[in-house]
Design a protein around this motif. Sequence first.
Motif, mmCIF file in Angstrom:
data_model
loop_
_atom_site.group_PDB
_atom_site.id
_atom_site.type_symbol
_atom_site.label_atom_id
_atom_site.label_comp_id
_atom_site.label_asym_id
_atom_site.label_seq_id
_atom_site.Cartn_x
_atom_site.Cartn_y
_atom_site.Cartn_z
ATOM 1 N N PHE A 70 30.702 -37.572 74.503
ATOM 2 C CA PHE A 70 29.709 -37.050 75.453
ATOM 3 C C PHE A 70 30.266 -37.237 76.857
ATOM 4 C CE2 PHE A 70 28.914 -41.549 75.133
ATOM 5 C CZ PHE A 70 28.567 -41.936 76.415
ATOM 6 N N ALA A 73 29.036 -33.119 81.204
ATOM 7 C CA ALA A 73 28.162 -32.681 82.293
ATOM 8 C C ALA A 73 28.129 -33.699 83.424
ATOM 9 C CB ALA A 73 26.752 -32.419 81.768
ATOM 10 N N LEU A 74 28.069 -34.989 83.053
ATOM 11 C CA LEU A 74 27.992 -36.032 84.077
ATOM 12 C C LEU A 74 29.279 -36.132 84.885
ATOM 13 C CD1 LEU A 74 26.233 -38.694 81.854
ATOM 14 C CD2 LEU A 74 25.191 -37.483 83.763
ATOM 15 N N ASP A 97 31.093 -27.273 75.308
ATOM 16 C CA ASP A 97 30.792 -28.473 74.518
ATOM 17 C C ASP A 97 30.601 -28.129 73.043
ATOM 18 O OD1 ASP A 97 30.946 -30.019 76.753
ATOM 19 O OD2 ASP A 97 28.831 -30.552 76.843
ATOM 20 N N GLY A 184 18.046 -34.577 76.385
ATOM 21 C CA GLY A 184 18.960 -33.445 76.293
ATOM 22 C C GLY A 184 18.265 -32.155 76.696
ATOM 23 N N SER A 189 21.598 -33.743 79.120
ATOM 24 C CA SER A 189 22.476 -34.885 78.870
ATOM 25 C C SER A 189 21.728 -35.952 78.094
ATOM 26 C CB SER A 189 22.989 -35.465 80.195
ATOM 27 O OG SER A 189 23.867 -36.531 79.963
ATOM 28 N N ALA A 279 27.471 -43.103 83.195
ATOM 29 C CA ALA A 279 26.414 -42.099 83.048
ATOM 30 C C ALA A 279 25.108 -42.580 83.671
ATOM 31 C CB ALA A 279 26.207 -41.769 81.558
#
Length: 288
Positions: A70, A73-74, A97, A184, A189, A279
Amino acid sequence: MLSGPCASALRIEFASHPDAATMLATLANSPLDSLDSFGSLTAALPTPGHWLLMSAALVVAYVIFGVAGFGTALVASPILAYAMPVAQIVPMLALLDFSAASGNVLRNARAADMSELRRLLPAIVIGSLAGGALLLRLQPELLLRALAWFVCAYAVFSLIGPRAKSRLSQAWAIPFGAVGGMFGAMFGSGGFVFAIYLTSRLERVEAMRVTQATLIGFSTLSRAVLFLLAGVYANVSMLVTAVSLVPAMVVGMWLGKHITLRLSRQQFVRAVNLVVLAAGIALLIRSR
């Protein structure tokens, strides 16, 4: 090449054909139409400088994705925002992703822990539906800030606190799946929530990676379908940009996988917790 009476007869017959003018116009314009289409696709590409910036950001983001499962996006969103409209970032990353997660799953499908997937996926669906409803009714900033503090506290405790002597109970799959699905849906996220649960349940690094990739693939596919139904993917520029950035995604995933192969379980969990902490800090900054 024909000449003489035969050629004359063919020219007369072709010229007398009722659609001769249309056929000639089509033949004359088709190369120009192709050039126009190619020019439109080329114009939809980002500038070389922006493309290099986005590619560098995605290589780093997908190295982290390859290790932790993961975080794209962050990591990438703040940099991508300098080169493309902010509204296009999450839909584009959903496509990339999903491609990255699907590749992991297809190559190592047998490594996924099916019992954990069966427990988590229904909870993720329920959480996603709840997240969509909450997004319309509540102030998401409050929920985001609460989650950010929880994530930071958990990551710091996991990094410096006493090591747990037992695994989490499987009953925790329901709240972790629901919360991950909810966030999400609300913020694009939720993967770090799944990671917290899986690192506390599974022993094998490969099982954690592939199970996490399966969850992310399911989550991003759901998100991509919603974007498709909403007409977001009618934007040709975003799709062309996404295709042009696939090599950066592939390079980052390759590097991340090879880094993971050299990590012990303890090192892998520590790396994941560091990404979770980053994150959480990113979420705190975002929620200000």
